[in-house]
Scaffold this motif. Sequence first.
Motif, PDB file in Angstrom:
ATOM      1  N   ALA A 121       0.836  -1.209   0.000  1.00 46.88           N
ATOM      2  CA  ALA A 121       0.000   0.000   0.000  1.00 46.88           C
ATOM      3  C   ALA A 121       0.872   1.259   0.000  1.00 46.88           C
ATOM      4  O   ALA A 121       0.610   2.210  -0.741  1.00 46.88           O
ATOM      5  CB  ALA A 121      -0.931  -0.007   1.208  1.00 46.88           C
ATOM      6  N   LEU A 122       1.918   1.256   0.818  1.00 47.10           N
ATOM      7  CA  LEU A 122       2.797   2.423   0.879  1.00 47.10           C
ATOM      8  C   LEU A 122       3.547   2.640  -0.432  1.00 47.10           C
ATOM      9  O   LEU A 122       3.741   3.779  -0.863  1.00 47.10           O
ATOM     10  CB  LEU A 122       3.802   2.262   2.030  1.00 47.10           C
ATOM     11  CG  LEU A 122       3.371   2.848   3.377  1.00 47.10           C
ATOM     12  CD1 LEU A 122       4.371   2.484   4.457  1.00 47.10           C
ATOM     13  CD2 LEU A 122       3.255   4.365   3.279  1.00 47.10           C
ATOM     14  N   ALA A 123       3.979   1.565  -1.059  1.00 46.65           N
ATOM     15  CA  ALA A 123       4.702   1.699  -2.321  1.00 46.65           C
ATOM     16  C   ALA A 123       3.808   2.280  -3.413  1.00 46.65           C
ATOM     17  O   ALA A 123       4.256   3.090  -4.227  1.00 46.65           O
ATOM     18  CB  ALA A 123       5.252   0.336  -2.749  1.00 46.65           C
ATOM     19  N   GLU A 124       2.545   1.863  -3.427  1.00 44.83           N
ATOM     20  CA  GLU A 124       1.615   2.406  -4.413  1.00 44.83           C
ATOM     21  C   GLU A 124       1.342   3.881  -4.120  1.00 44.83           C
ATOM     22  O   GLU A 124       1.230   4.709  -5.035  1.00 44.83           O
ATOM     23  CB  GLU A 124       0.306   1.613  -4.390  1.00 44.83           C
ATOM     24  CG  GLU A 124      -0.724   2.059  -5.409  1.00 44.83           C
ATOM     25  CD  GLU A 124      -0.316   1.812  -6.844  1.00 44.83           C
ATOM     26  OE1 GLU A 124      -1.049   2.257  -7.751  1.00 44.83           O
ATOM     27  OE2 GLU A 124       0.748   1.181  -7.076  1.00 44.83           O
ATOM     28  N   TRP A 125       1.250   4.212  -2.851  1.00 46.78           N
ATOM     29  CA  TRP A 125       1.086   5.611  -2.438  1.00 46.78           C
ATOM     30  C   TRP A 125       2.287   6.421  -2.922  1.00 46.78           C
ATOM     31  O   TRP A 125       2.147   7.515  -3.459  1.00 46.78           O
ATOM     32  CB  TRP A 125       0.976   5.625  -0.921  1.00 46.78           C
ATOM     33  CG  TRP A 125       0.819   6.952  -0.267  1.00 46.78           C
ATOM     34  CD1 TRP A 125       0.705   8.176  -0.848  1.00 46.78           C
ATOM     35  CD2 TRP A 125       0.768   7.179   1.143  1.00 46.78           C
ATOM     36  NE1 TRP A 125       0.582   9.153   0.112  1.00 46.78           N
ATOM     37  CE2 TRP A 125       0.621   8.566   1.327  1.00 46.78           C
ATOM     38  CE3 TRP A 125       0.834   6.344   2.247  1.00 46.78           C
ATOM     39  CZ2 TRP A 125       0.550   9.139   2.601  1.00 46.78           C
ATOM     40  CZ3 TRP A 125       0.755   6.913   3.514  1.00 46.78           C
ATOM     41  CH2 TRP A 125       0.612   8.289   3.684  1.00 46.78           C
ATOM     42  N   LYS A 126       3.490   5.885  -2.757  1.00 45.23           N
ATOM     43  CA  LYS A 126       4.718   6.560  -3.183  1.00 45.23           C
ATOM     44  C   LYS A 126       4.690   6.805  -4.686  1.00 45.23           C
ATOM     45  O   LYS A 126       5.086   7.881  -5.162  1.00 45.23           O
ATOM     46  CB  LYS A 126       5.934   5.724  -2.794  1.00 45.23           C
ATOM     47  CG  LYS A 126       7.285   6.321  -3.215  1.00 45.23           C
ATOM     48  CD  LYS A 126       8.413   5.454  -2.678  1.00 45.23           C
ATOM     49  CE  LYS A 126       9.763   6.029  -3.047  1.00 45.23           C
ATOM     50  NZ  LYS A 126      10.078   5.893  -4.481  1.00 45.23           N
TER      51      LYS A 126
END
Length: 295
Positions: free
Chosen positions: A132-137
């Motif tokens: 989820a964080l990588a997609e947010w990034k």
Amino acid sequence: MTDGGCWAASPHPPLFSTPLKPAEMTRQIIQISDIDTSGRLRELRPDWVAAIAEQVQAGEVLPPIEVAPKPQGGWRLLIGGHRVAGHQQAGRTEIEADVADFSADDEPACRMREIKENLVRAELTVLDRAVALAEWKRIYEAQNPLPKRGRPAAGEKIDNLSNIFAERFSEAAARALGVNERSVQRDVEIASIDATVRRELALHPIANNQAELLALARESAARQRRVAAHLLDVASGIGSVADAVAAIDKTPPPERAPAWEKISNTFSKLKEAQQYAFFDAHADAIKSWLKSKKA
């Protein structure tokens, strides 16, 4: 931030420049067959789907899912993948949904709605959170590009620019989530694991072990796939990345410190008040140990 999404106006661009929660939603009953559930960030957990199916069959009312309308007809799922699968397993053809006021073609808005919902869930595995964080990034970087620069100075590596940006993202995400930057950076590193391997290991115990996931992320993609094959082979008896690597390289598995030694090392770094709290929590065991010493 300028209209073009550059950094010039502020040292801290908005972390969420796409809507996290739709301003207005309409609620309606929709056909499950019309819902596009492809491309989700999290893998479905069969036990959760089964539990939801039982709830549906028992007549329990569950919160509505969230969808965005597709211009060509139908819906894109934003929130509620397990609820959709649970209704299907229960034999239902319809489900209650809140319809967003933005289109399914608005990729950043749809993704950020899914990401926000994922990140506030306590049951996320370490791997779920990292993805989820990588997609947010990815979305953040697209909306906040690095400012253009001239030629790099002598000896400066171009790669440093991506490192600078990664640090900016981790600072912004850390502020929003109330964690330290290193935690965000570790999550982004975990998400670099080969996408196929991530899906294969989504339901494996390793998915909730940060140290194991980091070790896996530091292997090449080809070796990650070989490690995953060992971990998923129940007959192999391999339960860690280190053991899988040893099997691949045909070397002895690494020696492991006993569990008590790991706890002891952590305990020695605690402040006095925290050590006393530990003693209180394990008072019965300590009394039993003292009694055995006097015997």
